[in-house]
Design a protein around this motif. Sequence first.
Motif, PDB file in Angstrom:
ATOM      1  N   GLN A  47       0.830  -1.205   0.000  1.00  0.00           N
ATOM      2  CA  GLN A  47       0.000   0.000   0.000  1.00  0.00           C
ATOM      3  C   GLN A  47       0.868   1.261   0.000  1.00  0.00           C
ATOM      4  N   ASP A  48       1.939   1.225   0.773  1.00  0.00           N
ATOM      5  CA  ASP A  48       2.839   2.379   0.833  1.00  0.00           C
ATOM      6  C   ASP A  48       3.534   2.625  -0.504  1.00  0.00           C
ATOM      7  N   ASP A  49       3.728   1.579  -1.275  1.00  0.00           N
ATOM      8  CA  ASP A  49       4.375   1.741  -2.580  1.00  0.00           C
ATOM      9  C   ASP A  49       3.563   2.686  -3.456  1.00  0.00           C
ATOM     10  N   ALA A  50       2.250   2.586  -3.378  1.00  0.00           N
ATOM     11  CA  ALA A  50       1.388   3.487  -4.153  1.00  0.00           C
ATOM     12  C   ALA A  50       1.559   4.932  -3.672  1.00  0.00           C
ATOM     13  N   ASN A  51       1.751   5.117  -2.375  1.00  0.00           N
ATOM     14  CA  ASN A  51       1.956   6.463  -1.830  1.00  0.00           C
ATOM     15  C   ASN A  51       3.295   7.050  -2.278  1.00  0.00           C
ATOM     16  N   VAL A  52       4.298   6.199  -2.415  1.00  0.00           N
ATOM     17  CA  VAL A  52       5.596   6.663  -2.921  1.00  0.00           C
ATOM     18  C   VAL A  52       5.431   7.190  -4.344  1.00  0.00           C
TER      19      VAL A  52
END
Length: 220
Positions: A47-52
Amino acid sequence: MRDAFLKQLEELHKMLAEMGLLCEKMIDGTYEALMHMDREQAAKILQDDANVDLKERDIESKCLKLLLEQQPVASDLRKISSALKMITDLERIGDQAGDIAEIIKTTDLLEPVKATRLGEMAKAVASMVHESVESFANEDLRKTKEVIAYDDVIDDMFSQVKKELADGILNGEATQEQILDILMIAKYYERIGDHATNIAEWAEYAITGVHRNSELEEHL
């Protein structure tokens, strides 16, 4: 006009620091997920990858706005162009942390991982990411050089993990599939170290106006 530009440049530094911290959090998360085979943690990393990716686009827009609306001098242009290069490396770091999380979601590596230096490697590259981004914000030339030099340590760790895996095969401590998965994770960490080194090199360029890769310097 100059004061307004400097304020926006400070905002750019802050945005980069936030993106760097998110990448660092993702790497730390891969370590925790590995040590406990925590698939929920692995899902959070993805999920954090999308935020990056979102942060990369925001920073890119900020850089282009600074270039188009302000009148940056040569040293400012170096900082902005360096930031544009750095976010590409940070985005790839996020991708590689996500790739590690994908492996964790599909296999059980707990005992083989504990028998290697993989955890130490994860913590080392997370620190490299933090230090490289911080060196840019603080214009800390000494820190850029330390990060760049530390890449050799990461390469040594990767070689040691490969040796540990080879010993594991001989001792029957892991299946071939587990060996291959751990080797791939170690390779991702080694690549993260490479990207952190790239970031430090761009920070060095922003400070000194000289890039270690002369061809890049000529292009810029």
